[in-house]
Design a protein around this motif. Structure first.
Motif, short mmCIF file in Angstrom:
data_model
loop_
_atom_site.label_atom_id
_atom_site.label_comp_id
_atom_site.label_asym_id
_atom_site.label_seq_id
_atom_site.Cartn_x
_atom_site.Cartn_y
_atom_site.Cartn_z
N ASN A 240 4.50 4.54 -5.38
CA ASN A 240 3.01 4.03 -6.23
C ASN A 240 2.28 4.97 -7.01
O ASN A 240 2.10 6.02 -6.89
N ALA A 243 -2.86 4.41 -6.56
CA ALA A 243 -3.41 4.01 -5.50
C ALA A 243 -4.80 4.68 -4.81
O ALA A 243 -5.09 4.92 -3.50
N THR A 247 -2.18 7.92 -3.93
CA THR A 247 -1.31 8.19 -5.08
C THR A 247 -0.26 8.68 -4.18
O THR A 247 -1.18 10.28 -4.72
N SER A 484 -7.34 3.23 2.54
CA SER A 484 -6.78 3.24 0.94
C SER A 484 -4.67 3.53 1.76
O SER A 484 -4.93 4.58 2.61
N GLY A 486 -0.90 4.77 0.16
CA GLY A 486 0.09 5.08 -0.55
C GLY A 486 0.92 6.15 -0.13
O GLY A 486 1.11 6.11 1.15
#
Length: 563
Positions: A240, A243, A247, A484, A486
């Motif tokens: 990704n 994110a 990320t 979050s 990712g």
């Protein structure tokens, strides 16, 4: 080629006065982020050197600064030395924006090339007037010089591509190549549909032949291809891009003797296979930079290769905090070639002036504990939500994947955990699981976990992601009152895959965990790093869960802990 005047005009902008050419400037080592002072974010960068001696960089359409609000339409920077950059203007304005793009379409991921006495700017349009809704396409504009002014061709170069099940394949991220014979190629595509290439006319403005797929779907985007030593190297970004603090964007490479492939990694694994190959070029390394991806490669006047890419500061991941556009400044680092394969800074990856490199010690020296699963679970294990279907028989922990998950607020998956020791260590397991190939079994998986809690963990697992089988190293954490998640991905799995996580603490006391995979238990490929806050160390553990039924049974042959 007509040389640009000292005063260049970019369409719709004020005059910009040129500085001294790069050849007259002293060499400076880039200090990341190189766009500090000119752009808080500059995603998906492409770079070329102009006849005037300047380096020119082109980025995705975003606001350049926090609080700015309005995006710049493919902003352009320039530099004398790849280290200090200044703003030139935007390739497009409201007045010359491509007419075939809908008013709300994004203009993304530019690529810059030269063709004779013209310069070509390829770019993504996320929605066209042909099929308004989500029908991405590739456009091309021309200019007499790299600073513009740019004139769009008036229609897509690669038009929207209908998907078999409805909608449109993602026609993103163009990248040009001129092969050894002088033939031009254009690469494009993304997760939904994979990466493809088509031949172009000598002027780079027309497609002249059929498209060839060069990577499987659901793995790569952001293609960039270079020719070196008789090989074509395909760089692709994986996982990704956006994110925020989790990320995991990373870059991998494959190579081929042909610009149309097949591309394979260092170990011979195809980038078209369900168990998809890829040799790591850069991944998050434990300093502040995560989401290290979408690259270009440039060679300076001394013959040195530089890797140009974007990344996210995990301490300030959004342009307008606490949420908003992902803040992705441009970074530049040396690209080294080791045994015929590219790697950023010799495998140290992204540089951060505020965090000097600290070599990893990842070779196990002394076995301090193991569970060979020969007679039940050894003392020290405990369950978070026990799973009665997990049993120790035949010298292995046999655990059918649960129809459950840890990601998100549901938190219904079981986790088998134990305390981690103090200091530096490596934990290893041997995992066998049959997830098949090419079929959809979302998101069945099994592997190791670093577990601080249901909403604060890192999970290294063999996972089915649509038609692919990958090793994902995912991270979930609390952020700004929410969650979050990712992930980054690693080298390909097999029926039996060995997994490792190495732990150390950095100079601030943060816990760093680096992932590794092996297909034989002897030769290891070390990958990316996730961090946890300073304080008590999270526990280590195992998981086996995921979506589609019927369940697959994970066999953990052992868990071993080494100093």
């Amino acid at each position: 080629m007509r040389r640009l005047p000292i005063v260049a005009v970019l369409a719709g902008l004020a005059l910009v006065t040129a500085a001294a050419p790069a050849s007259a400037a002293p060499h400076r080592t880039p200090r990341n982020p190189v766009t500090a002072g000119v752009a808080d974010t500059f995603a998906d960068p492409a770079v070329i050197r102009g006849d005037d001696g300047f380096w020119y960089a082109y980025g995705t359409s975003d606001p350049l600064r926090s609080g700015e609000g309005t995006p710049h339409l493919l902003p352009v920077l320039r530099s004398t030395d790849l280290a200090r950059w200044s703003y030139v203007g935007d390739a497009f304005t409201a007045a010359n924006r491509p007419a075939w793009a809908t008013p709300t379409a994004g203009l993304w991921a530019p690529d810059i090339r030269r063709a004779g006495d013209r310069w070509l700017l390829y770019y993504t349009v996320t929605d066209t007037t042909l099929n308004p809704g989500d029908d991405s396409a590739i456009g091309v504009a021309t200019a007499p010089g790299p600073a513009g002014p740019w004139t769009d061709s008036g229609a897509p170069l690669v038009g929207p591509r209908p998907a078999a099940g409805g909608g449109f394949l993602w026609t993103f991220d163009p990248a040009g190549l001129t092969d050894a014979t002088g033939q031009r190629w254009l690469y494009y595509g993304s997760y939904f549909g994979g990466i493809w290439t088509v031949p172009l006319s000598p002027d780079g403005l027309r497609v002249t032949g059929a498209a060839t797929q060069v990577t499987i779907d659901n793995r790569y985007e952001g293609a960039y291809v270079v020719r070196r030593g008789g090989w074509y190297y395909l760089f692709g970004s994986a996982a990704n891009c956006c994110a925020g603090p989790t990320t995991g964007y990373s870059v991998f490479a494959g190579r081929s003797k042909s610009p149309t492939g097949p591309f394979v990694d260092r170990d011979g694994h195809s980038l078209l296979a369900s168990r998809v190959g890829g040799t790591p070029v850069i991944q998050p390394n434990g300093n502040r930079w995560i989401g290290t991806g979408h690259n270009a490669v440039v060679t300076d006047e001394r013959g040195r290769d530089w890797f140009v890419y974007h990344a996210i500061d995990r301490g300030a991941p959004y342009l307008d905090e606490p949420f908003g556009i992902n803040r992705r400044p441009m970074l530049v680092d040396r690209l080294d070639w080791v045994d015929g394969w590219p790697t950023v800074r010799g495998g140290r990856w992204a540089s951060d002036p505020g965090a000097p490199d600290k070599p990893w010690s990842v070779t196990p020296k002394r076995l301090v504990w193991s569970d060979e699963f020969s007679a039940g679970l050894s003392p020290g294990w405990s369950w978070v939500r026990p799973d009665p279907d997990a049993t120790v028989t035949g010298g292995a922990l046999r655990w059918p994947t649960q129809a459950a998950d840890l990601v998100g607020p549901g938190n219904d998956a079981s986790v088998l955990v134990r305390d981690a020791p103090a200091g530096d260590w490596v934990v290893e397991t041997k995992l066998s699981i049959d997830l098949g190939v090419d079929t959809v079994r979302n998101y069945q998986q099994a592997g190791l976990v670093i577990y601080a809690g249901d909403d604060d963990f890192a999970r290294l697992s063999h996972v089915a992601i649509w038609n692919t089988r990958q090793i994902e190293y995912g991270r979930e954490l609390p952020y700004a009152g929410g969650l979050s998640y990712g992930g980054m991905v690693e080298t390909p799995p097999a029926d039996t895959t060995w997994l490792r996580l190495a732990h150390r603490t950095d100079r601030t006391g943060e816990h760093e965990y680096r992932a590794a995979t092996s297909l034989d238990g002897r030769h290891w490929t070390w990958g990316g790093v996730w961090t946890f806050p300073a304080g008590p160390a999270p526990r280590i553990g195992l998981v086996a869960h995921g979506g589609d039924n019927p369940p697959a049974t994970a066999l953990f042959d052992y868990v071993r802990l080494y100093r």
